[in-house]
Design a protein around this motif. Sequence first.
Motif, PDB file in Angstrom:
ATOM      1  N   GLU A 199       0.824  -1.206   0.000  1.00  8.63           N
ATOM      2  CA  GLU A 199       0.000   0.000   0.000  1.00  8.63           C
ATOM      3  C   GLU A 199       0.859   1.258   0.000  1.00  8.63           C
ATOM      4  OE1 GLU A 199      -2.455  -0.434   3.391  1.00  8.63           O
ATOM      5  OE2 GLU A 199      -3.871  -1.820   2.434  1.00  8.63           O
ATOM      6  N   SER A 200       1.975   1.208   0.740  1.00 12.95           N
ATOM      7  CA  SER A 200       2.866   2.367   0.783  1.00 12.95           C
ATOM      8  C   SER A 200       3.571   2.571  -0.556  1.00 12.95           C
ATOM      9  CB  SER A 200       3.906   2.201   1.892  1.00 12.95           C
ATOM     10  OG  SER A 200       3.283   2.082   3.153  1.00 12.95           O
ATOM     11  N   SER A 201       3.926   1.453  -1.194  1.00 10.84           N
ATOM     12  CA  SER A 201       4.655   1.558  -2.456  1.00 10.84           C
ATOM     13  C   SER A 201       3.793   2.150  -3.558  1.00 10.84           C
ATOM     14  CB  SER A 201       5.173   0.180  -2.882  1.00 10.84           C
ATOM     15  OG  SER A 201       4.096  -0.695  -3.137  1.00 10.84           O
ATOM     16  N   ARG A 202       2.470   2.033  -3.414  1.00 11.88           N
ATOM     17  CA  ARG A 202       1.600   2.616  -4.431  1.00 11.88           C
ATOM     18  C   ARG A 202       1.705   4.134  -4.463  1.00 11.88           C
ATOM     19  NH1 ARG A 202      -3.774  -0.885  -2.780  1.00 11.88           N
ATOM     20  NH2 ARG A 202      -2.953  -2.935  -3.347  1.00 11.88           N
ATOM     21  N   ASP A 203       2.061   4.703  -3.307  1.00 10.26           N
ATOM     22  CA  ASP A 203       2.169   6.155  -3.237  1.00 10.26           C
ATOM     23  C   ASP A 203       3.525   6.661  -3.709  1.00 10.26           C
ATOM     24  OD1 ASP A 203      -0.370   6.190  -2.174  1.00 10.26           O
ATOM     25  OD2 ASP A 203       0.364   6.074  -0.092  1.00 10.26           O
ATOM     26  N   LEU A 204       4.473   5.751  -3.878  1.00  9.53           N
ATOM     27  CA  LEU A 204       5.799   6.161  -4.320  1.00  9.53           C
ATOM     28  C   LEU A 204       5.825   6.341  -5.831  1.00  9.53           C
ATOM     29  CD1 LEU A 204       8.002   3.779  -2.156  1.00  9.53           C
ATOM     30  CD2 LEU A 204       7.438   6.163  -1.701  1.00  9.53           C
ATOM     31  N   LYS A 205       6.569   7.315  -6.293  1.00  9.24           N
ATOM     32  CA  LYS A 205       6.669   7.576  -7.724  1.00  9.24           C
ATOM     33  C   LYS A 205       8.127   7.451  -8.128  1.00  9.24           C
ATOM     34  CE  LYS A 205       2.657  10.633  -7.817  1.00  9.24           C
ATOM     35  NZ  LYS A 205       2.142  11.979  -8.138  1.00  9.24           N
ATOM     36  N   VAL A 206       8.352   6.654  -9.151  1.00 13.68           N
ATOM     37  CA  VAL A 206       9.703   6.419  -9.629  1.00 13.68           C
ATOM     38  C   VAL A 206       9.931   7.262 -10.875  1.00 13.68           C
ATOM     39  CG1 VAL A 206      11.335   4.687 -10.434  1.00 13.68           C
ATOM     40  CG2 VAL A 206       9.626   4.098  -8.707  1.00 13.68           C
ATOM     41  N   GLY A 207      11.074   7.954 -10.916  1.00 13.97           N
ATOM     42  CA  GLY A 207      11.398   8.758 -12.074  1.00 13.97           C
ATOM     43  C   GLY A 207      10.774  10.138 -12.020  1.00 13.97           C
ATOM     44  N   THR A 208      10.668  10.759 -13.196  1.00 17.21           N
ATOM     45  CA  THR A 208      10.143  12.123 -13.301  1.00 17.21           C
ATOM     46  C   THR A 208       8.636  12.139 -13.102  1.00 17.21           C
ATOM     47  OG1 THR A 208      11.883  12.613 -14.893  1.00 17.21           O
ATOM     48  CG2 THR A 208      10.025  14.147 -14.793  1.00 17.21           C
ATOM     49  N   PRO A 209       8.109  13.062 -12.277  1.00 14.88           N
ATOM     50  CA  PRO A 209       6.659  13.156 -12.106  1.00 14.88           C
ATOM     51  C   PRO A 209       5.976  13.466 -13.432  1.00 14.88           C
ATOM     52  CG  PRO A 209       7.804  14.411 -10.403  1.00 14.88           C
ATOM     53  CD  PRO A 209       8.828  13.998 -11.404  1.00 14.88           C
ATOM     54  N   SER A 210       4.819  12.876 -13.635  1.00 13.47           N
ATOM     55  CA  SER A 210       4.110  13.058 -14.897  1.00 13.47           C
ATOM     56  C   SER A 210       3.160  14.240 -14.812  1.00 13.47           C
ATOM     57  CB  SER A 210       3.335  11.788 -15.249  1.00 13.47           C
ATOM     58  OG  SER A 210       2.400  11.491 -14.220  1.00 13.47           O
ATOM     59  N   LEU A 211       2.726  14.706 -15.977  1.00 11.73           N
ATOM     60  CA  LEU A 211       1.763  15.798 -16.039  1.00 11.73           C
ATOM     61  C   LEU A 211       0.374  15.294 -15.671  1.00 11.73           C
ATOM     62  CD1 LEU A 211       2.875  17.515 -19.378  1.00 11.73           C
ATOM     63  CD2 LEU A 211       3.206  18.392 -17.067  1.00 11.73           C
ATOM     64  N   PRO A 212      -0.488  16.148 -15.126  1.00 11.21           N
ATOM     65  CA  PRO A 212      -1.864  15.730 -14.855  1.00 11.21           C
ATOM     66  C   PRO A 212      -2.608  15.458 -16.155  1.00 11.21           C
ATOM     67  CG  PRO A 212      -1.613  18.097 -14.516  1.00 11.21           C
ATOM     68  CD  PRO A 212      -0.240  17.553 -14.724  1.00 11.21           C
ATOM     69  N   LEU A 213      -3.672  14.689 -16.066  1.00 10.43           N
ATOM     70  CA  LEU A 213      -4.415  14.289 -17.265  1.00 10.43           C
ATOM     71  C   LEU A 213      -5.018  15.482 -17.996  1.00 10.43           C
ATOM     72  CD1 LEU A 213      -6.209  11.072 -15.949  1.00 10.43           C
ATOM     73  CD2 LEU A 213      -4.209  11.219 -17.434  1.00 10.43           C
ATOM     74  N   TRP A 214      -5.423  16.486 -17.240  1.00  7.65           N
ATOM     75  CA  TRP A 214      -6.086  17.610 -17.891  1.00  7.65           C
ATOM     76  C   TRP A 214      -5.136  18.455 -18.731  1.00  7.65           C
ATOM     77  CZ3 TRP A 214      -4.710  22.699 -16.943  1.00  7.65           C
ATOM     78  CH2 TRP A 214      -3.928  22.939 -15.815  1.00  7.65           C
ATOM     79  N   ALA A 215      -3.817  18.243 -18.561  1.00  9.57           N
ATOM     80  CA  ALA A 215      -2.837  19.057 -19.287  1.00  9.57           C
ATOM     81  C   ALA A 215      -2.929  18.857 -20.796  1.00  9.57           C
ATOM     82  CB  ALA A 215      -1.432  18.737 -18.799  1.00  9.57           C
ATOM     83  N   LYS A 216      -3.346  17.663 -21.214  1.00  5.48           N
ATOM     84  CA  LYS A 216      -3.403  17.410 -22.663  1.00  5.48           C
ATOM     85  C   LYS A 216      -4.543  18.165 -23.344  1.00  5.48           C
ATOM     86  CE  LYS A 216      -5.982  13.085 -22.038  1.00  5.48           C
ATOM     87  NZ  LYS A 216      -5.945  11.626 -22.245  1.00  5.48           N
ATOM     88  N   PHE A 217      -5.435  18.756 -22.553  1.00  2.95           N
ATOM     89  CA  PHE A 217      -6.537  19.517 -23.131  1.00  2.95           C
ATOM     90  C   PHE A 217      -6.222  21.006 -23.226  1.00  2.95           C
ATOM     91  CE2 PHE A 217      -8.558  15.801 -21.088  1.00  2.95           C
ATOM     92  CZ  PHE A 217      -9.151  15.243 -22.211  1.00  2.95           C
ATOM     93  N   ILE A 218      -5.019  21.391 -22.797  1.00  2.00           N
ATOM     94  CA  ILE A 218      -4.634  22.799 -22.880  1.00  2.00           C
ATOM     95  C   ILE A 218      -4.394  23.184 -24.349  1.00  2.00           C
ATOM     96  CG2 ILE A 218      -2.908  24.517 -22.246  1.00  2.00           C
ATOM     97  CD1 ILE A 218      -2.422  23.000 -19.679  1.00  2.00           C
ATOM     98  N   LYS A 219      -5.056  24.224 -24.791  1.00  2.00           N
ATOM     99  CA  LYS A 219      -4.868  24.747 -26.139  1.00  2.00           C
ATOM    100  C   LYS A 219      -5.219  26.231 -26.149  1.00  2.00           C
ATOM    101  CE  LYS A 219      -9.494  23.307 -27.583  1.00  2.00           C
ATOM    102  NZ  LYS A 219     -10.268  22.520 -28.563  1.00  2.00           N
ATOM    103  N   LYS A 220      -5.053  26.839 -27.263  1.00  2.77           N
ATOM    104  CA  LYS A 220      -5.315  28.266 -27.390  1.00  2.77           C
ATOM    105  C   LYS A 220      -6.768  28.571 -27.028  1.00  2.77           C
ATOM    106  CE  LYS A 220      -5.056  32.088 -30.716  1.00  2.77           C
ATOM    107  NZ  LYS A 220      -4.703  32.487 -32.105  1.00  2.77           N
ATOM    108  N   GLY A 221      -6.964  29.598 -26.185  1.00  2.00           N
ATOM    109  CA  GLY A 221      -8.298  30.014 -25.776  1.00  2.00           C
ATOM    110  C   GLY A 221      -8.747  29.455 -24.433  1.00  2.00           C
ATOM    111  N   ILE A 222      -8.009  28.477 -23.892  1.00  2.00           N
ATOM    112  CA  ILE A 222      -8.369  27.878 -22.604  1.00  2.00           C
ATOM    113  C   ILE A 222      -8.002  28.829 -21.464  1.00  2.00           C
ATOM    114  CG2 ILE A 222      -7.812  26.005 -20.981  1.00  2.00           C
ATOM    115  CD1 ILE A 222      -9.611  25.091 -23.164  1.00  2.00           C
ATOM    116  N   GLU A 223      -8.915  28.970 -20.515  1.00  2.00           N
ATOM    117  CA  GLU A 223      -8.628  29.783 -19.339  1.00  2.00           C
ATOM    118  C   GLU A 223      -8.133  28.887 -18.199  1.00  2.00           C
ATOM    119  OE1 GLU A 223     -12.170  31.927 -18.414  1.00  2.00           O
ATOM    120  OE2 GLU A 223     -11.795  33.496 -19.911  1.00  2.00           O
ATOM    121  N   LEU A 224      -7.182  29.393 -17.455  1.00  2.00           N
ATOM    122  CA  LEU A 224      -6.619  28.631 -16.345  1.00  2.00           C
ATOM    123  C   LEU A 224      -6.039  29.579 -15.314  1.00  2.00           C
ATOM    124  CD1 LEU A 224      -3.551  29.088 -17.324  1.00  2.00           C
ATOM    125  CD2 LEU A 224      -3.806  26.899 -18.497  1.00  2.00           C
TER     126      LEU A 224
END
Length: 277
Positions: A199-224
């Motif tokens: 259970e503890s190992s599930r919280d561990l992240k190996v390597g470079t942290p990844s981008l959140p899922l919503w990042a792939k929807f960023i495009k021109k005109g999006i407000e954030l």
Amino acid sequence: IATSSSTSSSSKQNKKDSDTDDEDDDATTTTTTIEEEESLDYDLNESELMRSLISSVTNMLQKNLDRNDNYDENNSDDNNNNSSTTSSSTTLSPLEISILEEHNLSTRWKREDAEESMATWQVFLTELIDMAPSKSEQQYAVAMMAAELAQVSNDVRIKILVTTDAVWRLRYVLKQIQQTILMEQAKQLTQDIVKKTDESSRDLKVGTPSLPLWAKFIKKGIELEYYWNEEFEWCRGTVVEDPIAIANEMVVTVLFDDGETHKLPFNGDQKARWRPL
């Protein structure tokens, strides 16, 4: 010739008697060795041994019941999660259904075996005096039933059958029961440690942290919003150009509400500074 024959017969008889004596000595040695090989340190009298053995068997069977109860609860949760997941995604194949049914049936058998063992032990204790009126018969019956419920090895069964020492038999079976309980406790402790580690190992992240899922929807005109610093905190803006992806990050051009435009990095390390609107 007669004297020679008599001497030969006498020699054969002496050899036969000698062999018989050796066999008797071996049998005596075997009988006494069983008790001598197994040195038992239980300093209890007969009554205390009986009570301790009965209590240990009851404890062992109850732990077995509890362990199956906990397994059933965890297995039920896993099955519910699996069923909800599979029902929303794909249909199980006949082979997968067969494997699940076999697994659940095996679990059900273990539970039924645990309940049957406990019921058998309780009935046995209730009818012990009727089945075995004398003290020696009770000691023998309790030791043999305890060994059977603990599923001891054949070597142990042979030793408790061969010995004629009723008190030693009680001590020896008690030793086997307590070793079984200790082994089960150690196994359960190990399983708990492994479970917590998983259970503890599930919280561990190996390597470079990844981008959140919503990042792939960023495009021109999006407000954030972007967290500038502790003074200005969250600043609202609009993406004025499609992001430029470079390896594991993006460069996002943002026009903030105060009129300033900035090209900002968006990567795994910086994702906490970004949030969608």
